[in-house]
Write an enzyme that holds these catalytic residues in place. Structure first.
Site, PDB file in Angstrom:
ATOM      1  N   ARG A   1       0.804  -1.242   0.000  1.00 38.31           N
ATOM      2  CA  ARG A   1       0.000   0.000   0.000  1.00 38.31           C
ATOM      3  C   ARG A   1       0.828   1.279   0.000  1.00 38.31           C
ATOM      4  NH1 ARG A   1      -2.911  -3.979   2.273  1.00 38.31           N
ATOM      5  NH2 ARG A   1      -5.086  -4.063   1.632  1.00 38.31           N
TER       6      ARG A   1
ATOM      7  N   HIS B   1      -0.693  -2.592  -4.763  1.00 37.14           N
ATOM      8  CA  HIS B   1      -0.148  -3.538  -5.733  1.00 37.14           C
ATOM      9  C   HIS B   1      -0.055  -2.995  -7.164  1.00 37.14           C
ATOM     10  CE1 HIS B   1       0.053  -6.359  -2.587  1.00 37.14           C
ATOM     11  NE2 HIS B   1      -1.087  -6.983  -2.727  1.00 37.14           N
TER      12      HIS B   1
ATOM     13  N   HIS C   1       2.614 -13.071  -5.449  1.00 37.78           N
ATOM     14  CA  HIS C   1       1.481 -13.147  -4.530  1.00 37.78           C
ATOM     15  C   HIS C   1       0.866 -14.555  -4.478  1.00 37.78           C
ATOM     16  CE1 HIS C   1      -1.782 -11.599  -2.115  1.00 37.78           C
ATOM     17  NE2 HIS C   1      -1.421 -10.347  -2.308  1.00 37.78           N
TER      18      HIS C   1
ATOM     19  N   GLN D   1       5.434  -9.817   3.621  1.00 38.30           N
ATOM     20  CA  GLN D   1       4.053  -9.553   4.007  1.00 38.30           C
ATOM     21  C   GLN D   1       3.435 -10.913   4.316  1.00 38.30           C
ATOM     22  OE1 GLN D   1       2.623  -6.505   4.293  1.00 38.30           O
ATOM     23  NE2 GLN D   1       0.455  -6.971   4.495  1.00 38.30           N
TER      24      GLN D   1
ATOM     25  N   GLU E   1       4.785 -12.908   0.986  1.00 35.34           N
ATOM     26  CA  GLU E   1       5.195 -12.025  -0.105  1.00 35.34           C
ATOM     27  C   GLU E   1       6.479 -11.300   0.306  1.00 35.34           C
ATOM     28  OE1 GLU E   1       1.725  -9.407  -0.774  1.00 35.34           O
ATOM     29  OE2 GLU E   1       0.659 -10.893   0.384  1.00 35.34           O
TER      30      GLU E   1
HETATM   31  C1  GLA Z   1      -2.183  -8.121  -0.093  1.00 35.26           C
HETATM   32  C2  GLA Z   1      -2.741  -7.227   0.946  1.00 35.26           C
HETATM   33  C3  GLA Z   1      -4.043  -7.745   1.446  1.00 35.26           C
HETATM   34  C4  GLA Z   1      -4.995  -8.022   0.303  1.00 35.26           C
HETATM   35  C5  GLA Z   1      -4.348  -8.926  -0.719  1.00 35.26           C
HETATM   36  C6  GLA Z   1      -5.148  -9.105  -1.962  1.00 35.26           C
HETATM   37  O1  GLA Z   1      -1.516  -9.180   0.422  1.00 35.26           O
HETATM   38  O2  GLA Z   1      -1.856  -7.016   2.004  1.00 35.26           O
HETATM   39  O3  GLA Z   1      -4.605  -6.833   2.330  1.00 35.26           O
HETATM   40  O4  GLA Z   1      -5.375  -6.816  -0.292  1.00 35.26           O
HETATM   41  O5  GLA Z   1      -3.112  -8.416  -1.098  1.00 35.26           O
HETATM   42  O6  GLA Z   1      -6.455  -9.450  -1.734  1.00 35.26           O
END
Ligand code: GLA
Length: 352
Positions: A80, A105, A178, A288, A317
């Site tokens: 984000r 993303h 992802h 992540q 991630e």
């Molecule tokens: C990432 C974000 C999540 C979500 C996913 C996609 O990992 O951190 O909050 O938005 O992508 O759904």
């Protein structure tokens, strides 16, 4: 061995293909031209039974329309950016806001929703070289960015993902993959019994919009301490403001001592029923950890019609810190024309 297969047709583009890579140790992986997504990843369990351990869809339409980012390559900036806004070299930039008040993303059409050019290189350790050109100004990012991602299926039942990027102007870059894993098989139920170890001593708290508060906090005494192996479920329902705000794990964990030169073993996930073990090596500074909290879109069922159910898959991630472009004390995410972005993450599978 590599096999190319038709997957679907995209308006304005034409036919879209997937590539199945197989080694001689019983592992296979299928990669899609759209988003360079890992659609399928099959590995044996303790008694040799093969299962597909990643989430994915059966149709191109689902890959285009849903927002799970199943298996996809993410960029130009993963995670984000608060309000999609940032300043670089005294100039203000706006990235497309696509997730609450954030740009998530890559924005409107991130690298996850672009068609990559794919060059297959067959052999005992089959390889795909994926390339993408992201023009200057695309999605509010300066500089022409040339991205190359190499997937290699190793004989040791590991999938290596090597990310490279070059720019002609300073620009933020944060690339990741992802993939959603469930080592019991993607349709086998919740992930709470997976035993996870993550070599991370700090994590990044967020607000209710999942934007970092700016603090980098020690994991000690929190549900984010995975330094000793524990199940995903153990602390999942403990009284934690962080878990409550995010609806589960959806946080950046920072590896102990930061990024390394060479890919280093940082994470292990073990599923006791099947005996499958996944070890993750990376030279990135963070991960992540996402427990699939938003897996709830009934309109886009997974492969074979299996529904989306929260916490039935997890993502690791590897990346740099979220919203780093707006935070001086966070990782440096700026790529300069005299540098090469160069990171590798390896997902290695075995049994215990
Ligand atoms: C990432 C974000 C999540 C979500 C996913 C996609 O990992 O951190 O909050 O938005 O992508 O759904």
């Amino acid at each position: 061995m590599i096999q190319k297969q038709y997957f679907g047709t995209l308006t304005g583009h034409g036919e879209v293909f997937s590539y199945l890579l197989r080694n001689q140790s019983g592992m296979s992986v299928r990669i899609l031209e759209l988003g360079g997504a890992i659609m399928e990843l099959k590995v044996p369990d303790r008694i040799g039974r093969v299962a597909d351990v990643v989430s994915g869809y059966d149709s191109l339409r689902d890959y285009m329309l849903d927002t799970t980012y199943f298996g996809a390559l993410i960029g130009r900036v993963a995670n984000r950016i608060a309000n999609g806004e940032y300043t670089l070299g005294g100039k203000s930039y706006s990235a497309f806001v696509n997730n609450g008040p954030c740009s998530l993303h890559g924005g409107k059409i991130g690298f996850s929703h672009r068609i990559w050019s794919v060059k297959p290189i067959d052999g005992e350790e089959p390889r795909l070289i994926l390339a993408l050109h992201s023009p200057d100004g695309e999605e509010g990012y300066p500089g022409n960015l040339e991205v190359t991602v190499t997937y290699t299926l190793l004989s040791s039942n590991a999938l290596s993902i090597h990310y490279e990027a070059k720019t002609d102007r300073r620009t933020p870059v944060n690339l990741t993959n992802h993939a959603y894993f469930n080592l019991g098989g993607y349709a086998s139920g919740t992930i709470f019994d997976h035993v996870l170890r993550i070599d991370a001593d700090r994590y990044i708290p967020t607000d209710g919009d999942l934007i970092p508060t700016g603090e980098i906090r020690s994991v000690k005494g929190t549900p984010f301490d995975f330094r000793e192996p524990k199940t995903v479920g153990r602390d999942f329902y403990t009284d934690s403001e962080d878990l409550r705000l995010a609806g589960g794990y959806d946080h950046c964990l920072c590896f102990t001592d930061g990024e390394t030169r060479e890919p280093t073993l940082r994470m292990e996930a073990y599923e006791p029923n099947s005996g499958r073990l996944m070890q993750v090596y990376t030279n990135q500074p963070c991960v992540q950890l996402y427990s699939g909290n938003f897996l709830n879109n009934a309109e886009h069922p997974q492969k074979g019609g299996y529904p989306q159910i929260p916490q039935t898959a997890f993502c690791l991630e590897t990346q740099k810190m979220p919203d780093a472009i707006n935070r001086e004390q966070f990782d440096d995410v700026i790529l300069s024309p005299d540098e090469i972005y160069d990171y590798t993450t390896i997902y290695k599978f075995s049994v215990r």
